[in-house]
Scaffold this motif. Structure first.
Motif, mmCIF file in Angstrom:
data_model
loop_
_atom_site.group_PDB
_atom_site.id
_atom_site.type_symbol
_atom_site.label_atom_id
_atom_site.label_comp_id
_atom_site.label_asym_id
_atom_site.label_seq_id
_atom_site.Cartn_x
_atom_site.Cartn_y
_atom_site.Cartn_z
ATOM 1 N N ILE A 1 0.674 -1.196 -0.127
ATOM 2 C CA ILE A 1 -0.093 -0.018 -0.082
ATOM 3 C C ILE A 1 0.910 1.398 -0.165
ATOM 4 N N ALA A 2 1.931 1.079 0.700
ATOM 5 C CA ALA A 2 2.912 2.470 0.950
ATOM 6 C C ALA A 2 3.348 2.616 -0.635
ATOM 7 N N HIS A 3 3.889 1.552 -1.096
ATOM 8 C CA HIS A 3 4.752 1.657 -2.322
ATOM 9 C C HIS A 3 3.559 2.337 -3.426
ATOM 10 N N GLY A 4 2.364 1.801 -3.256
ATOM 11 C CA GLY A 4 1.352 2.283 -4.179
ATOM 12 C C GLY A 4 1.000 3.936 -4.003
ATOM 13 N N GLU A 5 1.193 4.104 -2.641
ATOM 14 C CA GLU A 5 0.597 5.347 -2.367
ATOM 15 C C GLU A 5 1.792 6.523 -3.122
ATOM 16 N N ARG A 6 3.098 6.114 -2.783
ATOM 17 C CA ARG A 6 4.162 6.687 -3.227
ATOM 18 C C ARG A 6 4.059 7.086 -4.797
ATOM 19 N N LEU A 7 3.677 6.022 -5.787
ATOM 20 C CA LEU A 7 3.614 6.330 -6.924
ATOM 21 C C LEU A 7 2.605 7.077 -7.226
ATOM 22 N N LEU A 8 1.577 6.933 -6.742
ATOM 23 C CA LEU A 8 0.317 8.002 -6.770
ATOM 24 C C LEU A 8 0.655 9.398 -6.838
ATOM 25 N N ARG A 9 1.613 9.496 -6.119
ATOM 26 C CA ARG A 9 1.929 11.037 -5.780
ATOM 27 C C ARG A 9 3.013 11.464 -7.021
ATOM 28 N N THR A 10 3.219 10.719 -7.801
ATOM 29 C CA THR A 10 4.477 10.943 -8.911
ATOM 30 C C THR A 10 3.825 10.998 -10.518
ATOM 31 N N ARG A 11 4.504 11.367 -11.231
ATOM 32 C CA ARG A 11 3.901 11.785 -12.558
ATOM 33 C C ARG A 11 3.538 10.389 -13.417
ATOM 34 N N HIS A 12 4.171 9.423 -12.490
ATOM 35 C CA HIS A 12 3.600 7.815 -13.036
ATOM 36 C C HIS A 12 2.489 7.481 -12.739
ATOM 37 N N SER B 1 13.472 -5.864 -12.094
ATOM 38 C CA SER B 1 13.831 -5.033 -13.258
ATOM 39 C C SER B 1 12.612 -3.894 -13.775
ATOM 40 N N ARG B 2 11.731 -3.708 -12.647
ATOM 41 C CA ARG B 2 10.694 -2.713 -13.058
ATOM 42 C C ARG B 2 10.550 -1.808 -11.638
ATOM 43 N N GLN B 3 9.688 -0.655 -12.057
ATOM 44 C CA GLN B 3 9.455 0.087 -10.853
ATOM 45 C C GLN B 3 8.227 -0.547 -10.285
ATOM 46 N N ALA B 4 8.506 -1.794 -9.329
ATOM 47 C CA ALA B 4 7.320 -2.359 -8.804
ATOM 48 C C ALA B 4 7.760 -2.934 -7.384
ATOM 49 N N LEU B 5 6.731 -3.277 -6.812
ATOM 50 C CA LEU B 5 6.844 -4.183 -5.509
ATOM 51 C C LEU B 5 5.973 -5.291 -5.348
ATOM 52 N N ALA B 6 6.421 -6.516 -5.200
ATOM 53 C CA ALA B 6 5.585 -7.574 -4.822
ATOM 54 C C ALA B 6 5.535 -8.081 -3.396
ATOM 55 N N ALA B 7 4.338 -8.478 -3.056
ATOM 56 C CA ALA B 7 3.949 -8.813 -1.743
ATOM 57 C C ALA B 7 3.028 -9.909 -1.490
ATOM 58 N N ARG B 8 3.224 -10.676 -0.364
ATOM 59 C CA ARG B 8 2.534 -11.712 -0.162
ATOM 60 C C ARG B 8 1.370 -11.362 0.641
ATOM 61 N N VAL C 1 2.726 -1.761 -9.605
ATOM 62 C CA VAL C 1 3.878 -1.706 -10.721
ATOM 63 C C VAL C 1 3.614 -0.537 -11.622
ATOM 64 N N VAL C 2 4.435 0.302 -12.246
ATOM 65 C CA VAL C 2 4.612 1.054 -13.156
ATOM 66 C C VAL C 2 4.861 0.642 -14.622
ATOM 67 N N LEU C 3 3.709 0.364 -15.659
ATOM 68 C CA LEU C 3 3.960 -0.081 -16.706
ATOM 69 C C LEU C 3 3.169 0.852 -17.988
ATOM 70 N N PRO C 4 4.019 1.158 -18.806
ATOM 71 C CA PRO C 4 3.490 1.775 -20.114
ATOM 72 C C PRO C 4 2.353 1.049 -20.381
ATOM 73 N N PRO C 5 1.310 1.798 -20.596
ATOM 74 C CA PRO C 5 0.022 1.187 -21.100
ATOM 75 C C PRO C 5 -0.046 0.437 -22.403
ATOM 76 N N ALA C 6 1.027 0.703 -23.401
ATOM 77 C CA ALA C 6 1.012 0.179 -24.713
ATOM 78 C C ALA C 6 1.706 -1.346 -24.506
ATOM 79 N N ILE C 7 2.191 -1.774 -23.488
ATOM 80 C CA ILE C 7 2.766 -3.121 -23.377
ATOM 81 C C ILE C 7 2.413 -3.694 -22.026
#
Length: 228
Positions: A57-68, A111-118, A128-134
């Protein structure tokens, strides 16, 4: 003592005081960093090696505050056949499935701007940040990687996954928790055959009714129903 000597003496004293004052700070800084690392390790799930829901959740919230923000995807994964692995090959084999899943998710995320959790049991999630096209291609490849069989002792083990996807782009203004709920509802629809993979969560999915934070039909919700 000349004026020059008095000035040099004062500078020397000030330098000594600053240096002395800095020593405890440096020591505490090192201690704090060491403690932070130990706490981070302690928070990781010992079996999968992955962090848990709070870190996701913390990782996602940080990404939501960025240009990504609009490229943020939250994935919900639920194992299919995990109980059969335990029943057929024993709990050590089940542990091996969780460990292998954790390693594969960690490798993909590294290898991505990502965080996996159990999240618990055979439930995992990724922000994870992923370009919409791919994005959908990469997510499909991840699912295929996770489903690859592997050897444990004398057995070949394989665990399928139902996977739901929620995009911040489709849920503007929503928190990571709400986006994760959407991914969970999307996963459940895929698992039950109501939708086919890849299915993207809608706002209605993100606002599906829950019982104590768990969507109706998920493990644990029936316990409250029996108690009332």
């Amino acid at each position: 003592m000349s004026s020059l000597l008095r000035v040099q003496a004062r500078i020397g004293q000030r330098t000594l005081l600053l240096t002395t004052a800095a020593l405890p700070l440096t020591g505490w800084t090192v201690h704090a960093l060491t403690l932070h690392r130990r706490l981070a390790v302690a928070r990781k799930d010992q079996l999968s090696g992955l962090p848990g829901r709070p870190e996701l959740i913390a990782h996602g919230e940080r990404l939501l505050r960025t240009r990504h923000r609009d490229a943020l995807h939250v994935l919900m994964l639920d194992g299919v056949g995990f109980k059969a692995v335990n029943d057929t090959h024993g709990h050590a084999a089940g542990d091996a499935v969780i460990q292998t899943t954790g390693l594969r998710l960690a490798h993909w995320s590294a290898s991505r701007q990502a965080l996996a959790a159990r999240l618990g049991g055979d439930e995992f999630a990724v922000s994870v940040v992923l370009p919409p096209a791919i994005a959908l291609t990469e997510i499909a490849e991840l699912r295929e990687q996770l489903q690859q069989p592997f050897r444990h002792e004398q057995n070949t083990l394989r665990l399928d996954f139902s996977l739901g996807i929620a995009r911040a782009l489709d849920l503007p203004g929503e928190s990571t928790r709400t986006i994760l709920r959407g991914a969970d509802a999307a996963m459940y629809k895929v698992k039950k055959g109501r939708e086919t993979f890849p299915y993207l969560a809608t706002r209605a999915d993100a606002y599906t009714d829950t019982v104590n934070g768990r969507r109706t039909g998920r493990r644990g919700t029936h316990l409250l129903a029996r108690a009332t």
